[in-house]
Each structure stands twice: as structure tokens, then as C-alpha cells.
Motif scaffolding. Structure first.
Motif, short mmCIF file in Angstrom:
data_model
loop_
_atom_site.label_atom_id
_atom_site.label_comp_id
_atom_site.label_asym_id
_atom_site.label_seq_id
_atom_site.Cartn_x
_atom_site.Cartn_y
_atom_site.Cartn_z
N VAL A 66 0.86 -1.19 0.00
CA VAL A 66 0.00 0.00 0.00
C VAL A 66 0.89 1.24 0.00
N GLY A 67 0.30 2.39 -0.23
CA GLY A 67 1.03 3.64 -0.10
C GLY A 67 1.63 4.16 -1.38
N GLY A 68 1.37 3.49 -2.51
CA GLY A 68 1.91 3.94 -3.78
C GLY A 68 3.19 3.22 -4.17
N GLY A 69 3.43 3.14 -5.47
CA GLY A 69 4.60 2.43 -5.97
C GLY A 69 5.91 2.99 -5.48
N GLY A 70 5.94 4.30 -5.15
CA GLY A 70 7.17 4.91 -4.69
C GLY A 70 7.68 4.33 -3.39
N LYS A 71 6.79 3.73 -2.59
CA LYS A 71 7.21 3.11 -1.34
C LYS A 71 8.16 1.94 -1.59
N TYR A 72 8.17 1.41 -2.82
CA TYR A 72 8.94 0.21 -3.12
C TYR A 72 10.16 0.52 -3.98
N ALA A 73 10.42 1.81 -4.18
CA ALA A 73 11.61 2.21 -4.93
C ALA A 73 12.85 1.72 -4.21
N GLY A 74 13.77 1.14 -4.94
CA GLY A 74 15.00 0.64 -4.34
C GLY A 74 14.92 -0.80 -3.89
N LEU A 75 13.70 -1.36 -3.85
CA LEU A 75 13.55 -2.77 -3.52
C LEU A 75 13.54 -3.60 -4.81
N PRO A 76 13.96 -4.86 -4.74
CA PRO A 76 13.90 -5.70 -5.93
C PRO A 76 12.45 -5.90 -6.36
N GLU A 77 12.23 -6.03 -7.68
CA GLU A 77 10.87 -6.18 -8.19
C GLU A 77 10.26 -7.50 -7.75
N PRO A 78 8.96 -7.51 -7.54
CA PRO A 78 8.31 -8.74 -7.05
C PRO A 78 8.08 -9.74 -8.16
N ALA A 79 8.00 -11.01 -7.75
CA ALA A 79 7.51 -12.08 -8.62
C ALA A 79 6.12 -12.53 -8.18
N LEU A 80 5.71 -12.11 -6.96
CA LEU A 80 4.44 -12.51 -6.39
C LEU A 80 4.00 -11.44 -5.40
N ILE A 81 2.68 -11.18 -5.38
CA ILE A 81 2.10 -10.28 -4.39
C ILE A 81 1.07 -11.06 -3.59
#
Length: 254
Positions: A66-81
Motif C-alpha cells: 500500500v502507499g503507492g509504488g514509490g514506497k517500493y523504490a529501491g527494492l527488488p521487483e516482485p515475482a508474487l504479491i
């Protein structure tokens, strides 16, 4: 991976069957917890509140983003949510739409709320179901309130927690819940993420009693806004489970 802080977690190695040497280390401006498994490691990255990213040998998992895609900047991209339930602090369509269009697993109530285009990559798991994905076993554990005046928040049968079995280790992300019979009956859990805030989930006393019952090797309080997690740690220490508590500096809670 440079180690900047050792937790000193050395208890219960025999109980979980592999060397018990989790590490806390720095990851840019975030903390992360590294846990050894057979043939590698699992790395947990806090995001905020109840959201986290989990690096596994089979791929990266985002839980309740939650919180927008920017919260995940710098983290590796997901393969599963993974999504535990429908509340807006766990299920946020704009954030999902901003993330890569990867496989998504949720409880049935969330699946019903997804746009039709997103359902082509999504599947629902009901309480008690299990699937194999990314080289791990994923189990849906019932997550619900048990106190009568809180049942309005998380009714029986709707929401999920998840147990991820990866490389011989079992990791439990409880979602929003009070202690359920299924939680209390868990076994061989290496690391548990437990919520504790009122009126929606558990008190610190309930959470400590749950830890005493299912005895994870270690536990992380999350989704704990307003709760005295130092008191939780004290109660766990008195409860005789031998579980270690990893708190505050590592997970921002909220």
C-alpha cells in the motif's frame, strides 16, 4: 552483505533444524532481516505498517503493498504479491496498478474486488488451502477477531494470514487477527510477524500468550500503532517460550 548489527539470536536451533543465525543489517535507509535457510537465505524488508517485501531464492514477494509504488523504490521487483484482506491499509488498487503485473494471491473477498483485467493473473486462497509457488509452500491461515466487540473488523472465514515454507523454514505473516485456534496450533515456525493494536487486532497480552502457545523461534511485532511493544517483549520473556523478540529499530510498525 555487510553485517552492521548482530541480534545474538542463538536459541532454538535444534527445534528449527538448521543453524539459527538471523542477522540485522543495513539496506540503504531501510533495515532488513536476513534469515538462513537450506541452500541460501530469506531477506525481509520492512516497508511500513503491515507491508513488507521478502526476498527468497525463488523470487521476491510483496505482502499487503500500500502507499503507492514509490514506497517500493529501491527494492527488488516482485515475482508474487500476497494480500491478506480487503481493508485499505492492506489492499490498495492504485498501489497494485503501479507495481509490475505479477502473480497475485489473495483471500476470496479481495479477489472479488479486483478489476477483471487483474484477475487474469490473480488467484484466491481460502482459509486452510495450500499451494506451491516460487519453490515454496504457501498456506492460508485463518485470520479473524475472536473478541465479541471486535468481530465487526475481521469476521470468521474471510481473511488470511500466510505461512511460507522456504528452504525448510516456516515463516508466518499473521495479517489482521486475534489468536485463532489455527494460529495457536502452529508448529515449527522460525519467524512470526504478529499485529497488536486496538481495537482491530490483538492486545500485547494476547500476542504474548499466542507466542507462548506456538513458540516461534523469533517474533516481529508489526501493525502495532499505539501498543507498548516493550511490554510485549517483557511478557514474551516471562512466558517461557524461548522466543526472541525483534522490535522497534527494525520494523516501523504503524
Amino acid at each position: 552483505m555487510p553485517i552492521t548489527r548482530r541480534t545474538g539470536l542463538t536459541l532454538a536451533a535444534a527445534a528449527i533444524g538448521t543453524p539459527f543465525l538471523p542477522r540485522l543489517s543495513g539496506a540503504q535507509d531501510r533495515g532488513r532481516l536476513t534469515w538462513p535457510i537450506e541452500g541460501g537465505e530469506v531477506v525481509f524488508h520492512p516497508v511500513e505498517h503491515a507491508s513488507l517485501a521478502i526476498e527468497t531464492p525463488g523470487g521476491v514477494i510483496y505482502v499487503d503493498p500500500v502507499g503507492g509504488g514509490g514506497k517500493y523504490a529501491g527494492l527488488p521487483e516482485p515475482a508474487l504479491i500476497l494480500i491478506t484482506h480487503e481493508h485499505g491499509d492492506h489492499f490498495d488498487l492504485p498501489t497494485l496498478e503501479a507495481l509490475p503485473p505479477v502473480r497475485l494471491i489473495s483471500n476470496p473477498a479481495v479477489h472479488d474486488k479486483l478489476p477483471e483485467a487483474m484477475k487474469t493473473r490473480a488467484s484466491a486462497m481460502a482459509n486452510g488451502e495450500a499451494v506451491e509457488v516460487l519453490g515454496m509452500t504457501l498456506e492460508a491461515v485463518p485470520a479473524h477477531n475472536t473478541t465479541e466487540d471486535r468481530m465487526q473488523y475481521h469476521p470468521v472465514g474471510r481473511d488470511n494470514g500466510y505461512v511460507l515454507t522456504i528452504g525448510g523454514q516456516r515463516f508466518y505473516v499473521a495479517g489482521d487477527t486475534e489468536p485463532t485456534p489455527e494460529m495457536l496450533g502452529l508448529s515449527d515456525v522460525a519467524l512470526a510477524f504478529l499485529p497488536m493494536n486496538l481495537p482491530y487486532t490483538m492486545t500485547v497480552e494476547q500476542a504474548a500468550e499466542a507466542v507462548a502457545a506456538f513458540r516461534p523461534a523469533a517474533v516481529v511485532p508489526y501493525h502495532h500503532r499505539g501498543s507498548d511493544i516493550q511490554e510485549f517483549a517483557r511478557l514474551v520473556g516471562e512466558g517461557g517460550s524461548g522466543s526472541e523478540v525483534i522490535i522497534a529499530a527494525w520494523y516501523p510498525g504503524g
